[in-house]
Write a protein that holds these residues in place. Sequence first.
Motif, short mmCIF file in Angstrom:
data_model
loop_
_atom_site.label_atom_id
_atom_site.label_comp_id
_atom_site.label_asym_id
_atom_site.label_seq_id
_atom_site.Cartn_x
_atom_site.Cartn_y
_atom_site.Cartn_z
N UNK A 1 53.50 -14.81 102.53
CA UNK A 1 53.92 -13.40 102.51
C UNK A 1 52.69 -12.50 102.53
N UNK A 2 51.69 -12.83 101.68
CA UNK A 2 50.47 -12.03 101.64
C UNK A 2 49.74 -12.06 102.98
N UNK A 3 49.75 -13.22 103.64
CA UNK A 3 49.10 -13.34 104.95
C UNK A 3 49.80 -12.47 105.98
N UNK A 4 51.13 -12.40 105.92
CA UNK A 4 51.86 -11.54 106.84
C UNK A 4 51.48 -10.07 106.64
N UNK A 5 51.42 -9.62 105.39
CA UNK A 5 51.02 -8.24 105.10
C UNK A 5 49.62 -7.97 105.64
N UNK A 6 48.72 -8.90 105.41
CA UNK A 6 47.35 -8.74 105.90
C UNK A 6 47.31 -8.65 107.42
N UNK A 7 48.06 -9.54 108.10
CA UNK A 7 48.08 -9.54 109.56
C UNK A 7 48.60 -8.21 110.11
N UNK A 8 49.67 -7.72 109.49
CA UNK A 8 50.30 -6.48 109.97
C UNK A 8 49.31 -5.32 109.91
N UNK A 9 48.64 -5.15 108.80
CA UNK A 9 47.79 -3.97 108.64
C UNK A 9 46.41 -4.16 109.25
#
Length: 430
Positions: free
Chosen positions: A347-355
């Motif tokens: 989940x944290x990796x997805x947030x990082x990728x998005x921003x």
Amino acid sequence: MDTSENTRQEREPEHEAPRRRGWRRWAMDTRPLRRPAYRRLWGSTVVTAVGSQLTAVAVPKQIYDITGSSAWVGAASLAGLVPLIVFALWGGAIADTMDRRKLLLITNSGIAVTSLLFWLQAFAGLESVAALMLLLAVQQAFWGLNAPARSASIARLVPADELPAANALGSTVMQTGQVVGPLLAGALIPVIGLPELYLVDALALCVTVWAVYRLPSLPPLAGAVVRRAGVKEIAAGFRYISGHTVLLLSFLADIVAMVLGMPRALFPQLASQTYAPYGEGLALGLLFAAIPVGAVLGGLFSGTFSRARRHGLMVIGAVVAWGVAITGFGLSGNLWVAVAFLALAGVADMVSMVFRGAILLSAATDEMRGRMQGVFTVVVAGGPRLADVLHGTAGSAFGPRIAVAGGGLLVVAVMLVLATAVPALRRYRV
């Protein structure tokens, strides 16, 4: 081709969408899909995400069937990595000098032809590792040319405030492909055979080519200085990064998270030692699947964060959360707790990728976006492989759980030091 609707949509601003209420505010923000041009690009990504994983499973399977050696499988991975890095950097420069739609047409067609050649060699029973490695190198070269143009095009198809949502949609599809693709390949190989798996991928890529053909033209913007895509332009891209602190820190954030905190090289050892009572095969499968599954869940509920405007602070928080989750994984002796921590890391990796993706598209000028995405592709591809070497060495020296937990703590410490010492990233907002 009639592209007036898409061109008009690319240029005309729209009123802000009404605030979503109830459960919809938590769900994925799908506003970008209302725009036909982005919807076509995203649709092509859906096909590519699953199809590429079919080939990603088929090639090592065929190499292992021929040689019976995992060493040859590893050598094939390296054969694909080198052209990916070289052509991603060059492809980024090319994407800044020509119509990106045309480049996507050329490269997607090249990937489709390569998949067809994979099918021909398997159908003919060639059983040549050299031919497989050559085809893999060519395919990864086309992919390296394709990825920067695909990512850089998004900022021309959606407005700035929808970039995080567009990145969440794309990243969720890619992560879903990493879960569904291998499962589908495992189910299809016994039924239709290995050669036909390549053919399915080749036919699916024809849909991708058609979707890209329907995109509007995406030439360099009026007033941009168009140069030949060479070494000087690639070097200019790196100088541009070094001169823009926010861009540099966005790359460093990913390097810190992936190199220091990606423990996948230790999954086999942990499955056979720490989690052996649960069944080694089950443990190994769950460990490898947990991060992509977490990332998919993060994407499905990306409405909780995709509208945030402080993009830099979101990257910092996501990388720190990744480090905390990896530390928790390293300290977990229970398989299900460990899988839960890995899912949280996803989940944290997805947030990082998005921003991080949104920062690259919003903080860079259009004539530099291709090169920024080229470097981004190299960082994403190279970071986990460096992590494999680092964690494999540390795991042998200190034990896998200490190596994993120590790497997670290093991620937290280094990211907080960077954020404190250089405030540009935490202050950045769209």
